[in-house]
Design a protein around this motif. Structure first.
Motif, PDB file in Angstrom:
ATOM      1  N   ALA A 208      35.927  55.161  36.824  1.00  0.00           N
ATOM      2  CA  ALA A 208      34.833  56.051  37.232  1.00  0.00           C
ATOM      3  C   ALA A 208      34.096  56.579  36.007  1.00  0.00           C
ATOM      4  CB  ALA A 208      35.398  57.212  38.043  1.00  0.00           C
ATOM      5  N   ASN A 209      32.812  56.884  36.194  1.00  0.00           N
ATOM      6  CA  ASN A 209      32.116  57.609  35.137  1.00  0.00           C
ATOM      7  C   ASN A 209      32.629  59.059  35.143  1.00  0.00           C
ATOM      8  OD1 ASN A 209      30.935  58.957  37.211  1.00  0.00           O
ATOM      9  ND2 ASN A 209      28.873  58.185  36.875  1.00  0.00           N
ATOM     10  N   ALA A 210      32.027  59.914  34.325  1.00  0.00           N
ATOM     11  CA  ALA A 210      32.618  61.234  34.085  1.00  0.00           C
ATOM     12  C   ALA A 210      32.906  62.029  35.353  1.00  0.00           C
ATOM     13  CB  ALA A 210      31.699  62.033  33.165  1.00  0.00           C
ATOM     14  N   ASP A 211      31.984  62.043  36.332  1.00  0.00           N
ATOM     15  CA  ASP A 211      32.206  62.940  37.466  1.00  0.00           C
ATOM     16  C   ASP A 211      32.381  62.237  38.810  1.00  0.00           C
ATOM     17  OD1 ASP A 211      29.566  62.746  36.218  1.00  0.00           O
ATOM     18  OD2 ASP A 211      28.885  63.330  38.203  1.00  0.00           O
ATOM     19  N   GLY A 212      32.508  60.926  38.826  1.00  0.00           N
ATOM     20  CA  GLY A 212      32.660  60.230  40.105  1.00  0.00           C
ATOM     21  C   GLY A 212      34.064  60.387  40.665  1.00  0.00           C
ATOM     22  N   PRO A 213      34.255  60.127  41.995  1.00  0.00           N
ATOM     23  CA  PRO A 213      35.590  60.229  42.577  1.00  0.00           C
ATOM     24  C   PRO A 213      36.543  59.188  42.000  1.00  0.00           C
ATOM     25  CG  PRO A 213      33.990  59.428  44.208  1.00  0.00           C
ATOM     26  CD  PRO A 213      33.225  59.768  42.975  1.00  0.00           C
ATOM     27  N   ALA A 214      37.806  59.579  41.868  1.00  0.00           N
ATOM     28  CA  ALA A 214      38.824  58.689  41.305  1.00  0.00           C
ATOM     29  C   ALA A 214      40.117  58.880  42.098  1.00  0.00           C
ATOM     30  CB  ALA A 214      39.056  59.016  39.831  1.00  0.00           C
ATOM     31  N   PHE A 215      40.978  57.852  42.078  1.00  0.00           N
ATOM     32  CA  PHE A 215      42.283  57.960  42.731  1.00  0.00           C
ATOM     33  C   PHE A 215      43.145  58.993  42.009  1.00  0.00           C
ATOM     34  CE2 PHE A 215      41.195  53.567  43.992  1.00  0.00           C
ATOM     35  CZ  PHE A 215      41.438  53.651  45.352  1.00  0.00           C
ATOM     36  N   GLU A 216      44.002  59.683  42.793  1.00  0.00           N
ATOM     37  CA  GLU A 216      45.010  60.545  42.178  1.00  0.00           C
ATOM     38  C   GLU A 216      46.273  59.719  42.063  1.00  0.00           C
ATOM     39  OE1 GLU A 216      45.306  64.102  44.552  1.00  0.00           O
ATOM     40  OE2 GLU A 216      43.121  64.289  44.547  1.00  0.00           O
ATOM     41  N   LEU A 217      46.567  59.282  40.863  1.00  0.00           N
ATOM     42  CA  LEU A 217      47.680  58.346  40.663  1.00  0.00           C
ATOM     43  C   LEU A 217      48.927  59.099  40.216  1.00  0.00           C
ATOM     44  CD1 LEU A 217      45.555  55.630  38.874  1.00  0.00           C
ATOM     45  CD2 LEU A 217      46.451  55.544  41.200  1.00  0.00           C
ATOM     46  N   PRO A 218      50.052  58.841  40.868  1.00  0.00           N
ATOM     47  CA  PRO A 218      51.273  59.599  40.550  1.00  0.00           C
ATOM     48  C   PRO A 218      51.859  59.182  39.201  1.00  0.00           C
ATOM     49  CG  PRO A 218      51.734  57.874  42.152  1.00  0.00           C
ATOM     50  CD  PRO A 218      50.251  57.846  41.923  1.00  0.00           C
ATOM     51  N   PRO A 219      52.656  60.054  38.586  1.00  0.00           N
ATOM     52  CA  PRO A 219      53.347  59.673  37.348  1.00  0.00           C
ATOM     53  C   PRO A 219      54.167  58.411  37.602  1.00  0.00           C
ATOM     54  CG  PRO A 219      53.710  62.001  37.845  1.00  0.00           C
ATOM     55  CD  PRO A 219      52.999  61.423  39.025  1.00  0.00           C
ATOM     56  N   GLY A 220      54.186  57.530  36.623  1.00  0.00           N
ATOM     57  CA  GLY A 220      54.932  56.281  36.771  1.00  0.00           C
ATOM     58  C   GLY A 220      54.065  55.134  37.248  1.00  0.00           C
ATOM     59  N   HIS A 221      52.890  55.450  37.833  1.00  0.00           N
ATOM     60  CA  HIS A 221      51.975  54.377  38.229  1.00  0.00           C
ATOM     61  C   HIS A 221      51.402  53.726  36.960  1.00  0.00           C
ATOM     62  CE1 HIS A 221      48.380  52.364  39.823  1.00  0.00           C
ATOM     63  NE2 HIS A 221      49.026  52.358  40.977  1.00  0.00           N
ATOM     64  N   PRO A 222      51.230  52.382  36.952  1.00  0.00           N
ATOM     65  CA  PRO A 222      50.744  51.731  35.714  1.00  0.00           C
ATOM     66  C   PRO A 222      49.404  52.258  35.222  1.00  0.00           C
ATOM     67  CG  PRO A 222      50.956  50.138  37.549  1.00  0.00           C
ATOM     68  CD  PRO A 222      51.587  51.413  37.997  1.00  0.00           C
ATOM     69  N   ASP A 223      48.588  52.834  36.113  1.00  0.00           N
ATOM     70  CA  ASP A 223      47.274  53.343  35.697  1.00  0.00           C
ATOM     71  C   ASP A 223      47.232  54.872  35.657  1.00  0.00           C
ATOM     72  OD1 ASP A 223      46.394  50.638  35.769  1.00  0.00           O
ATOM     73  OD2 ASP A 223      46.120  50.822  37.943  1.00  0.00           O
ATOM     74  N   HIS A 224      48.405  55.499  35.697  1.00  0.00           N
ATOM     75  CA  HIS A 224      48.454  56.975  35.682  1.00  0.00           C
ATOM     76  C   HIS A 224      47.702  57.517  34.463  1.00  0.00           C
ATOM     77  CE1 HIS A 224      49.891  61.026  36.248  1.00  0.00           C
ATOM     78  NE2 HIS A 224      50.390  61.039  35.027  1.00  0.00           N
ATOM     79  N   GLY A 225      46.895  58.559  34.708  1.00  0.00           N
ATOM     80  CA  GLY A 225      46.135  59.162  33.606  1.00  0.00           C
ATOM     81  C   GLY A 225      44.748  58.567  33.445  1.00  0.00           C
ATOM     82  N   GLN A 226      44.451  57.499  34.176  1.00  0.00           N
ATOM     83  CA  GLN A 226      43.112  56.909  34.097  1.00  0.00           C
ATOM     84  C   GLN A 226      42.333  57.253  35.363  1.00  0.00           C
ATOM     85  OE1 GLN A 226      43.368  52.655  33.026  1.00  0.00           O
ATOM     86  NE2 GLN A 226      45.475  53.097  32.524  1.00  0.00           N
ATOM     87  N   PRO A 245      38.597  55.591  46.582  1.00  0.00           N
ATOM     88  CA  PRO A 245      39.245  56.861  46.928  1.00  0.00           C
ATOM     89  C   PRO A 245      39.024  57.277  48.390  1.00  0.00           C
ATOM     90  CG  PRO A 245      38.307  57.001  44.736  1.00  0.00           C
ATOM     91  CD  PRO A 245      37.855  55.683  45.302  1.00  0.00           C
ATOM     92  N   TRP A 246      37.986  56.763  49.065  1.00  0.00           N
ATOM     93  CA  TRP A 246      37.774  57.118  50.485  1.00  0.00           C
ATOM     94  C   TRP A 246      38.581  56.231  51.427  1.00  0.00           C
ATOM     95  CZ3 TRP A 246      36.155  53.211  53.600  1.00  0.00           C
ATOM     96  CH2 TRP A 246      35.353  52.186  53.069  1.00  0.00           C
ATOM     97  N   GLY A 247      39.005  55.042  50.986  1.00  0.00           N
ATOM     98  CA  GLY A 247      39.698  54.122  51.891  1.00  0.00           C
ATOM     99  C   GLY A 247      39.525  52.677  51.444  1.00  0.00           C
ATOM    100  N   LEU A 248      39.362  51.792  52.418  1.00  0.00           N
ATOM    101  CA  LEU A 248      39.375  50.346  52.149  1.00  0.00           C
ATOM    102  C   LEU A 248      38.200  49.669  52.846  1.00  0.00           C
ATOM    103  CD1 LEU A 248      40.754  47.564  51.528  1.00  0.00           C
ATOM    104  CD2 LEU A 248      42.185  47.962  53.540  1.00  0.00           C
TER     105      LEU A 248
END
Ligand code: FES
Ligand code: FE2
Length: 337
Positions: A208-226, A245-248
């Motif tokens: 995502a760019n600076a303010d766009g919606p992003a997934f909330e990724l749990p600790p341990g997820h390979p992309d956690h923190g991004q 982030p809204w669905g599929l």
């Protein structure tokens, strides 16, 4: 050696495409409420008659002389063939066969196809060359897929006047995003885009760019923190699963001719309040932009002078991966269809 843009599998239409590629890959089933639903697998190309329901996929062709068995969706019941009266259980077991009372028993149950469920989605294959990719489950187990609900009002079809593999190639690379999709490009941190390949498909990851919606990724997820705005999965060669982030948003590629493809959209909503925002926001606009450029390519490929270009090692690995897998399927000596 740098991969080439125009593989041998190109412009393929007819039996080699149907039997060696489409019948050997996983296909998404149309969602249904019916307990038993007659359908065609890939209408317009494979046209394989099937019955889905009750956690099964069966052939919808009577094992006697080949009449179509079930014609309308119905509740779970025994099936009777309208031609010579054979009957089958909903599990496909042959129950009765008029005219064969004195004949020895025979193994003539309805053939059954493998079924793989992933959240609300169900996949089948006539003769899968590969197991269903485990990559999806591993990467997406943080999503509560049981809470994703089909929005029937968002189901739609687009027709693209191009070979379905040209449409798929376009999907498989992010290089065109700033040029073809200026609005989508605004929602993304394009330079951080990356991809992963796996047997049977690939994953593209949009940040995502600076303010766009992003997934909330749990600790341990390979992309956690991004700040991930989109997981774009291609399951070769007909299924695109776009997680936002809204669905599929699910897109099925239905090849209808050498220069014609129908794209069927289904939306499974998780967080209604995020719909219309970020990379998964203006999907209709992005689709029309993609359709227009793919039709341009279809026209361009009629040229006698075009020889095929090199693929970008940074951006077009997914296209090269598709070509390798298609060529391997075409050459596979274990093909028995
Ligand atoms: S084709 Fe079905 S009973 Fe003959
Ligand atoms: Fe695109």
């Amino acid at each position: 050696m740098m991969p080439h843009a125009r593989p041998a599998s190109f412009y393929l239409w007819g039996q080699p495409l149907f039997d060696r590629i489409l019948a050997r890959s996983w296909q998404l089933l149309e969602p249904t409420e019916a307990e038993l639903q007659p359908d065609l697998l890939l209408p317009g190309s494979l046209n394989e008659p099937i019955i889905q329901g009750g956690g099964r996929v069966l052939s919808n062709v009577c094992t006697h002389r080949g009449a179509r068995l079930l014609r309308e969706p119905c509740a779970r019941k025994n099936l009777r063939c309208a031609y010579h009266g054979r009957s089958f259980s909903p599990e496909g077991k042959l129950l009765g066969r008029p005219g064969f009372e004195d004949a020895p028993p025979s193994a003539e149950d309805l053939p059954s196809l493998p079924l793989h469920s992933f959240g609300p989605l169900q996949f089948t294959a006539i003769q899968p060359a590969l197991p269903f990719p485990s990559q999806l489950q591993e990467r997406l187990s943080f999503l509560p897929l049981e809470n994703f609900h089909l929005d029937p009002a968002a189901t739609r079809d687009y027709t693209v006047n191009a070979h379905f593999l040209l449409y798929l190639e376009n999907y498989l690379e992010g290089l065109h995003i700033p040029f073809v999709h200026p609005a989508l490009n605004q929602a993304l941190d394009w330079k951080s885009y990356r991809m992963e390949l796996f047997p049977g498909g690939s994953l593209q990851i949009g940040l995502a760019n600076a303010d766009g919606p992003a997934f909330e990724l749990p600790p341990g997820h390979p992309d956690h923190g991004q700040r991930i705005a989109a997981y774009w999965y291609a399951l070769h060669p007909c299924t695109l699963l776009n997680f936002y982030p809204w669905g599929l948003s699910v897109n099925r590629l239905l090849p209808e001719g050498p220069e014609r493809t129908r794209i069927r959209y289904h939306s499974y909503v998780w967080k209604e309040e995020l719909r219309g925002k970020g990379a998964g926001g203006a999907l209709d606009q992005v689709e029309l932009e993609d359709d227009a450029i793919v039709e341009e390519v279809q026209r361009g490929l009629r040229s006698r002078l075009y020889r095929g270009g090199l693929l970008s090692p940074r951006w077009e690995q997914g296209v090269a991966h598709l070509h390798r897998e298609l060529d391997a399927l075409l050459a596979d000596p274990t093909d028995t269809l």
